[in-house]
Scaffold this active site. Structure first.
Site, mmCIF file in Angstrom:
data_model
loop_
_atom_site.group_PDB
_atom_site.id
_atom_site.type_symbol
_atom_site.label_atom_id
_atom_site.label_comp_id
_atom_site.label_asym_id
_atom_site.label_seq_id
_atom_site.Cartn_x
_atom_site.Cartn_y
_atom_site.Cartn_z
ATOM 1 N N ALA A 26 -1.338 -40.611 -2.943
ATOM 2 C CA ALA A 26 -1.341 -40.561 -4.415
ATOM 3 C C ALA A 26 0.072 -40.655 -4.968
ATOM 4 C CB ALA A 26 -2.027 -39.279 -4.889
ATOM 5 N N ALA A 84 3.424 -43.460 -5.909
ATOM 6 C CA ALA A 84 3.530 -44.589 -6.837
ATOM 7 C C ALA A 84 2.586 -45.714 -6.433
ATOM 8 C CB ALA A 84 4.974 -45.095 -6.857
ATOM 9 N N GLY A 138 3.421 -58.222 -0.647
ATOM 10 C CA GLY A 138 3.985 -59.225 -1.543
ATOM 11 C C GLY A 138 4.944 -58.599 -2.547
ATOM 12 N N LYS A 169 12.041 -57.024 4.423
ATOM 13 C CA LYS A 169 12.592 -57.143 3.061
ATOM 14 C C LYS A 169 13.136 -55.805 2.573
ATOM 15 C CE LYS A 169 9.879 -54.731 0.341
ATOM 16 N NZ LYS A 169 10.172 -53.840 -0.767
ATOM 17 N N ASP A 189 8.784 -61.363 -1.821
ATOM 18 C CA ASP A 189 9.145 -59.942 -1.866
ATOM 19 C C ASP A 189 10.664 -59.743 -1.848
ATOM 20 O OD1 ASP A 189 8.557 -57.321 -2.157
ATOM 21 O OD2 ASP A 189 7.507 -57.076 -0.261
ATOM 22 N N ARG A 242 13.353 -49.274 -5.029
ATOM 23 C CA ARG A 242 14.001 -48.058 -4.520
ATOM 24 C C ARG A 242 14.953 -48.376 -3.379
ATOM 25 N NH1 ARG A 242 8.372 -45.442 -3.778
ATOM 26 N NH2 ARG A 242 8.252 -47.564 -3.003
ATOM 27 N N ASN A 243 14.601 -49.396 -2.575
ATOM 28 C CA ASN A 243 15.511 -49.772 -1.486
ATOM 29 C C ASN A 243 16.828 -50.294 -2.049
ATOM 30 O OD1 ASN A 243 14.156 -49.492 1.291
ATOM 31 N ND2 ASN A 243 12.543 -50.406 0.043
HETATM 32 N N1 LIG Z 1 6.135 -48.252 -4.789
HETATM 33 C C1 LIG Z 1 5.999 -49.582 -4.666
HETATM 34 O O1 LIG Z 1 6.386 -50.348 -5.579
HETATM 35 C C2 LIG Z 1 5.378 -50.148 -3.426
HETATM 36 C C3 LIG Z 1 4.900 -51.467 -3.461
HETATM 37 C C4 LIG Z 1 4.332 -52.013 -2.320
HETATM 38 C C5 LIG Z 1 4.241 -51.268 -1.167
HETATM 39 N N2 LIG Z 1 4.700 -49.984 -1.156
HETATM 40 C C6 LIG Z 1 4.582 -49.234 0.095
HETATM 41 O O2 LIG Z 1 3.682 -48.160 -0.078
HETATM 42 C C7 LIG Z 1 4.031 -47.121 0.850
HETATM 43 C C8 LIG Z 1 4.030 -45.790 0.095
HETATM 44 O O3 LIG Z 1 5.069 -45.860 -0.864
HETATM 45 P P1 LIG Z 1 4.994 -45.188 -2.307
HETATM 46 O O4 LIG Z 1 5.735 -46.076 -3.211
HETATM 47 O O5 LIG Z 1 3.639 -44.799 -2.699
HETATM 48 O O6 LIG Z 1 5.875 -43.891 -2.010
HETATM 49 P P2 LIG Z 1 5.962 -42.576 -2.897
HETATM 50 O O7 LIG Z 1 7.165 -41.854 -2.435
HETATM 51 O O8 LIG Z 1 5.830 -42.928 -4.335
HETATM 52 O O9 LIG Z 1 4.646 -41.769 -2.494
HETATM 53 C C9 LIG Z 1 4.406 -41.387 -1.156
HETATM 54 C C10 LIG Z 1 3.143 -40.564 -1.131
HETATM 55 O O10 LIG Z 1 2.884 -40.171 0.219
HETATM 56 C C11 LIG Z 1 2.708 -38.761 0.251
HETATM 57 N N3 LIG Z 1 3.143 -38.241 1.533
HETATM 58 C C12 LIG Z 1 4.395 -37.980 1.957
HETATM 59 N N4 LIG Z 1 4.355 -37.473 3.195
HETATM 60 C C13 LIG Z 1 3.056 -37.427 3.554
HETATM 61 C C14 LIG Z 1 2.377 -36.990 4.708
HETATM 62 N N5 LIG Z 1 3.027 -36.470 5.751
HETATM 63 N N6 LIG Z 1 1.021 -37.086 4.742
HETATM 64 C C15 LIG Z 1 0.345 -37.592 3.696
HETATM 65 N N7 LIG Z 1 0.930 -38.016 2.563
HETATM 66 C C16 LIG Z 1 2.272 -37.933 2.505
HETATM 67 C C17 LIG Z 1 3.516 -38.212 -0.904
HETATM 68 O O11 LIG Z 1 3.038 -36.938 -1.275
HETATM 69 C C18 LIG Z 1 3.253 -39.280 -1.951
HETATM 70 O O12 LIG Z 1 2.023 -39.045 -2.589
HETATM 71 C C19 LIG Z 1 5.395 -47.500 1.450
HETATM 72 O O13 LIG Z 1 5.219 -48.019 2.741
HETATM 73 C C20 LIG Z 1 5.890 -48.596 0.507
HETATM 74 O O14 LIG Z 1 6.727 -49.548 1.157
HETATM 75 C C21 LIG Z 1 5.259 -49.413 -2.259
HETATM 76 O O1 LIG Z 2 10.791 -50.035 -4.350
HETATM 77 P P1 LIG Z 2 10.804 -50.745 -3.014
HETATM 78 O O2 LIG Z 2 12.129 -51.219 -2.615
HETATM 79 O O3 LIG Z 2 10.091 -49.927 -1.967
HETATM 80 O O4 LIG Z 2 9.931 -52.071 -3.204
HETATM 81 C C1 LIG Z 2 8.655 -51.962 -3.709
HETATM 82 C C2 LIG Z 2 7.801 -53.133 -3.301
HETATM 83 O O5 LIG Z 2 7.702 -53.215 -1.911
HETATM 84 C C3 LIG Z 2 8.282 -54.436 -3.875
HETATM 85 O O6 LIG Z 2 7.414 -55.468 -3.489
#
Ligand SMILES: NC(=O)c1ccc[n+]([C@@H]2O[C@H](COP(=O)([O-])OP(=O)(O)OC[C@H]3O[C@@H](n4cnc5c(N)ncnc54)[C@H](O)[C@@H]3O)[C@@H](O)[C@H]2O)c1
Ligand SMILES: O=P(O)(O)OC[C@H](O)CO
Length: 333
Positions: A9, A11, A134, A189, A242, A253-254
């Site tokens: 839950a 982002a 993507g 990426k 990407d 964030r990266n």
């Molecule tokens: N945010 C983006 O724009 C985006 C886009 C595409 C892909 N992703 C990928 O999605 C994945 C998650 O990223 P995000 O953006 O949601 O990160 P985030 O930091 O916003 O959220 C991470 C979530 O995982 C939970 N979490 C942390 N440790 C945990 C654990 N041990 N067990 C269960 N839940 C746990 C946190 O409580 C939080 O709800 C990453 O691999 C990221 O690369 C993110």
């Molecule tokens: O915020 P980042 O760097 O984890 O990138 C988010 C997504 O992966 C972009 O496609």
């Protein structure tokens, strides 16, 4: 229309849940934080990760794992890459044996160098694993800004099923059967976005960024080719797409982490500044090891891995990159 469980839950889990809901599915989000789950259920927001954006009213959330796994047999994975295996192990007694898993993660497991879909295969003993990846920054997609993605799966049928689950008028989903290439591209990426961020933090402009992005793309393509994946996946949404989004946007964030690191020279300062999931930090050395295993040179990834490990300063890393003897600029070599 299907029932779908989103696991995570943060982002991305919340954004994927909104897309799935907009695509006409019934969606339940599982999160471990009771406060966030309550907020999604009552005020339909997730302010910690997505500011004031209002999520679809039909979207509900739970902290109860049994409820989450009973709800559906389509599980969308949106937890950090480094916790996925331990999550799957603890979820295994609860999952439907015919379940479909869709990874949205962009990292490599540090301890085993496994990709995320490999971890699902290993832990859940299933071939029913797809991924969606993507140029998708959560903070833009949550506003329903037009975007594209690729649904990759070992079979066309599963890739099409994934496309249908996610496609909305604002989210164009293409298919691919090159799981390996699309997944490697997504993980790499994150590392290249760190490199670009570091260069921005050091005060450099578009020329430096363009060089890092283009040579980074070359590293994606060569790694794909060396693994028997389709190097042209590097030119698609999972690769070039990407890189453009993550390296070009201050919302990444990266990239932001890299910027603080390049400016301050301190991992501690960067960690304090970006207290969210930054997959490239954990994955940079793992990607480097994957490359070394198949004998591929990846100087940009190597520079990032060394800066993250603290064995070289950002400016020495850039000097090292600039001293490499140049050769013919082949896309794949
Ligand atoms: N945010 C983006 O724009 C985006 C886009 C595409 C892909 N992703 C990928 O999605 C994945 C998650 O990223 P995000 O953006 O949601 O990160 P985030 O930091 O916003 O959220 C991470 C979530 O995982 C939970 N979490 C942390 N440790 C945990 C654990 N041990 N067990 C269960 N839940 C746990 C946190 O409580 C939080 O709800 C990453 O691999 C990221 O690369 C993110
Ligand atoms: O915020 P980042 O760097 O984890 O990138 C988010 C997504 O992966 C972009 O496609």
């Amino acid at each position: 229309m299907s029932k779908v469980t989103v696991l995570g839950a943060g982002a991305w889990g919340s954004t994927m849940a909104q897309v799935l809901s907009d695509a006409g599915n019934h969606v339940l989000v599982w999160g471990r934080n009771q406060e966030i789950v309550n907020e999604i259920n009552t005020s339909h927001t997730n302010r910690k990760y997505l500011d004031e954006n209002v999520l679809p009213l039909g979207l509900s959330a739970t902290t109860n794992l049994s409820e989450a796994f009973e709800y559906s047999n389509i599980y969308v994975l949106a937890v950090p890459a480094q916790t996925l295996r331990e999550n799957l192990k603890s979820w295994k007694p609860l999952v439907d044996s015919d379940a479909t898993y869709i990874s949205t993660l962009k990292g490599i497991e540090v301890s085993t160098l496994s990709r995320m879909t490999e971890i699902v295969h290993e832990e859940m003993n299933t071939e029913n694993v797809a991924l969606i990846t993507g140029p998708n920054l959560a903070t833009e997609l949550i506003l329903r800004q037009p975007a594209g993605a690729v649904a990759a799966a070992p079979t066309k049928i599963l890739a099409e099923k994934t496309l249908k689950l996610f496609a909305t008028p604002y989210y164009r989903v293409y298919t691919s059967t090159d799981v390996l290439g699309c997944e490697l591209a997504g993980a790499i990426k994150s590392v290249i976005a760190l490199a670009v961020g570091i260069s921005i933090g050091m005060g450099f402009g578009e020329n430096t960024q363009a060089m890092l992005i283009t040579r980074g793309l070359n590293e994606v393509a060569r790694l794909c080719a060396a693994h028997g994946a389709d190097p042209l996946s590097a030119a698609g949404l999972a690769g070039m797409g990407d890189l453009v989004a993550s390296c070009g946007s201050p919302l990444s964030r990266n990239r932001t982490f890299g910027e603080v690191l390049g400016r301050s020279g301190s991992m501690a300062v960067a960690r304090e500044h970006v207290a969210k999931t930054v997959e490239g930090v954990a994955s940079s050395n793992a990607v480097l090891e994957i490359a070394h295993r198949v004998g591929v040179e990846v100087p940009v990834i190597e520079a990032v891995a060394d800066v993250v490990a603290g064995t070289i300063s950002p400016s020495d890393a850039l000097d090292r990159l600039m001293e490499i003897t140049t050769r013919a600029e082949n896309f794949i070599r």
